[in-house]
Design a protein around this motif. Structure first.
Motif, PDB file in Angstrom:
ATOM      1  N   LEU A 148       6.539  16.608   3.650  1.00 26.52           N
ATOM      2  CA  LEU A 148       5.361  15.871   3.201  1.00 26.52           C
ATOM      3  C   LEU A 148       5.485  14.394   3.579  1.00 26.52           C
ATOM      4  CD1 LEU A 148       4.688  17.397  -0.337  1.00 26.52           C
ATOM      5  CD2 LEU A 148       3.514  17.898   1.805  1.00 26.52           C
ATOM      6  N   SER A 149       6.696  13.854   3.458  1.00 27.58           N
ATOM      7  CA  SER A 149       6.930  12.467   3.858  1.00 27.58           C
ATOM      8  C   SER A 149       6.716  12.303   5.358  1.00 27.58           C
ATOM      9  CB  SER A 149       8.347  12.056   3.475  1.00 27.58           C
ATOM     10  OG  SER A 149       8.636  10.748   3.917  1.00 27.58           O
ATOM     11  N   GLY A 220       3.058  -4.102   0.644  1.00 21.84           N
ATOM     12  CA  GLY A 220       2.970  -2.656   0.488  1.00 21.84           C
ATOM     13  C   GLY A 220       2.180  -2.235  -0.730  1.00 21.84           C
ATOM     14  N   ARG A 221       1.838  -0.975  -0.782  1.00 21.30           N
ATOM     15  CA  ARG A 221       1.214  -0.322  -1.929  1.00 21.30           C
ATOM     16  C   ARG A 221       1.791   1.080  -2.019  1.00 21.30           C
ATOM     17  NH1 ARG A 221      -3.594  -3.195  -3.362  1.00 21.30           N
ATOM     18  NH2 ARG A 221      -3.757  -1.824  -5.163  1.00 21.30           N
ATOM     19  N   ILE A 222       1.568   1.741  -3.136  1.00 21.18           N
ATOM     20  CA  ILE A 222       2.062   3.100  -3.342  1.00 21.18           C
ATOM     21  C   ILE A 222       0.887   4.062  -3.440  1.00 21.18           C
ATOM     22  CG2 ILE A 222       3.263   4.641  -4.968  1.00 21.18           C
ATOM     23  CD1 ILE A 222       4.994   2.293  -5.793  1.00 21.18           C
ATOM     24  N   PHE A 223       1.022   5.198  -2.794  1.00 22.50           N
ATOM     25  CA  PHE A 223       0.080   6.293  -3.013  1.00 22.50           C
ATOM     26  C   PHE A 223       0.876   7.580  -3.060  1.00 22.50           C
ATOM     27  CE2 PHE A 223       0.591   6.582   1.515  1.00 22.50           C
ATOM     28  CZ  PHE A 223       0.354   7.916   1.833  1.00 22.50           C
ATOM     29  N   ASP A 240      -6.176  11.803   4.809  1.00 17.73           N
ATOM     30  CA  ASP A 240      -7.154  10.723   4.922  1.00 17.73           C
ATOM     31  C   ASP A 240      -6.632   9.445   4.272  1.00 17.73           C
ATOM     32  OD1 ASP A 240      -9.757   9.774   5.714  1.00 17.73           O
ATOM     33  OD2 ASP A 240     -10.328   9.822   3.609  1.00 17.73           O
ATOM     34  N   ILE A 241      -5.994   9.585   3.111  1.00 19.34           N
ATOM     35  CA  ILE A 241      -5.444   8.414   2.416  1.00 19.34           C
ATOM     36  C   ILE A 241      -4.352   7.760   3.249  1.00 19.34           C
ATOM     37  CG2 ILE A 241      -4.111   7.681   0.401  1.00 19.34           C
ATOM     38  CD1 ILE A 241      -5.611   9.846  -1.191  1.00 19.34           C
ATOM     39  N   PHE A 245      -4.277   3.951   4.862  1.00 23.20           N
ATOM     40  CA  PHE A 245      -3.232   2.979   4.574  1.00 23.20           C
ATOM     41  C   PHE A 245      -2.621   2.437   5.865  1.00 23.20           C
ATOM     42  CE2 PHE A 245      -2.797   4.059  -0.005  1.00 23.20           C
ATOM     43  CZ  PHE A 245      -2.639   2.772  -0.484  1.00 23.20           C
ATOM     44  N   GLY A 246      -2.391   3.308   6.836  1.00 26.41           N
ATOM     45  CA  GLY A 246      -1.884   2.852   8.125  1.00 26.41           C
ATOM     46  C   GLY A 246      -2.841   1.897   8.792  1.00 26.41           C
ATOM     47  N   ASN A 247      -4.132   2.233   8.723  1.00 26.18           N
ATOM     48  CA  ASN A 247      -5.165   1.373   9.281  1.00 26.18           C
ATOM     49  C   ASN A 247      -5.166   0.013   8.580  1.00 26.18           C
ATOM     50  OD1 ASN A 247      -8.234   0.561   9.722  1.00 26.18           O
ATOM     51  ND2 ASN A 247      -7.746   2.179  11.182  1.00 26.18           N
TER      52      ASN A 247
END
Length: 355
Positions: A148-149, A220-223, A240-241, A245-247
């Motif tokens: 998943l990572s 950074g942020r966490i999802f 999609d999330i 985030f990469g974008n």
């Protein structure tokens, strides 16, 4: 003799016909999806549930025959196949999928979790609850969180690469070994060569240097992928999330780079990037035109090196403007003639800049 009453069964017949049509349509759709012949099921009157159970049994038997060749590490080979299977199921074009990935592609995330736990020796016979199954797969295995990572990282990078940014066209890149403040040093130009008369001595030359401090910062942020998403097999939302985030990460860099231009940041010498001291600032209110561009080009060519004994003769390549001046900039840099004049005066900046 009393007449026999006539019962109108047309409504019941219509409902039966509609039900049969729906049964046939659903069976045909189901069989087409899994490449199974539907005629026998239709003619023998099987229900949709019965057909689905037959097809799932066929898939289970085929899965039992799926084998990933084991070489140096069975776990590594399976992990590679599982990673590529998830990428394929989310629409990625994997050039050379790992062996076994195509077969694993049809697995739901719950089925993948069960397969991984079975391969890693985790007992799942007593786990009936889906939520508990997901928790066990995440906490008791190394492969499930890892794949998943990996999916998240791949999707993040795809979003990063496809972000609509422009800073990379004209800005350079550097690197630091750690998060400590580092110093970037630039040496000055050499002194001009001097004529050495016959029998004369060569004179020493001295170099100067300037420096600036740089430091790596962390943003950074966490999802997360929720257990509900795994249970619902909702990889699309997770994908999609991660893409967004990469974008967002690359757009943030773009904003920071252009922020230095917009905010006219101060350099290590204590002076603003665009200033009278740096001789790169035109008079306020100067409009974008052949004349103002000509003055800016001259200023760049006459920029001095550190010792200020030589012009750098910089040739400008990029014209950076805010969105409000984008159309005007294109007109100025793509026009064959000077757009400010009502004659055929040649535009010297036609095709000269990247805008």
């Amino acid at each position: 003799v009393e007449p026999t009453p006539v019962v109108d069964n047309s409504a019941d017949m219509e409902r039966a016909i509609q039900a049969e049509r729906q049964r046939v349509t659903e069976i045909q759709t189901l069989c087409r999806e899994f490449n199974v012949e539907s005629d026998d099921f239709i003619s023998t009157g099987n229900t949709v549930s019965e057909v689905r159970e037959v097809i799932m049994g066929k898939i289970r038997r085929e899965r039992q025959t799926v084998s990933v060749k084991m070489g140096e590490s069975e776990q590594e080979r399976f992990r590679a196949a599982a990673q590529d299977a998830l990428l394929l199921s989310t629409g990625y074009d994997v050039e050379k999928p790992a062996e076994g990935a195509q077969q694993l592609r049809s697995y739901t995330m719950l089925e993948m979790a069960r397969e991984i736990m079975a391969r890693e020796g985790v007992s799942i016979s007593r786990i009936a609850d889906k939520d508990e199954l997901v928790r066990a797969a995440v906490n008791s295995t190394s492969t499930f969180p890892l794949i998943l990572s990996n999916l998240a990282n791949k999707t993040l990078m795809r979003g990063y690469e496809l972000a609509p940014t422009t800073f990379q066209l004209w800005a350079g890149k550097g690197s630091n070994r750690d998060f400590k403040e580092a110093t970037r040093v630039m040496l000055s130009e050499m002194d001009d060569l001097l004529l050495v008369p016959e029998g004369g001595q060569f004179k020493d030359s001295k170099m100067e240097e300037t420096s600036t401090a740089v430091k790596v910062l962390t943003f950074g942020r966490i999802f997360s992928l929720t257990r509900q998403a795994i249970i619902n097999d909702d990889l699309g939302a997770f994908n999609d999330i991660a893409f967004k985030f990469g974008n967002s990460a690359k757009v943030k860099i773009n904003q920071m780079v252009y922020g230095h231009l917009k905010d006219n940041t101060r350099l290590s010498d204590g002076k603003a990037l665009f200033s009278e001291e740096h001789k790169n600032l035109q008079s306020a209110g100067a409009k974008l035109s052949v004349e103002s561009l000509g003055a800016a080009v001259a200023q760049m060519r006459r920029q001095k090196h550190i010792k200020e004994n030589r012009n750098l003769n910089v040739t400008p390549k990029y014209l950076i403007v805010p969105p409000e001046l984008e159309v005007e900039a294109y007109q100025l840099t793509k026009s064959l003639v000077d757009p400010a004049l009502n004659n055929a005066t040649i535009n010297p900046f036609n095709g000269r800049f990247q805008t």
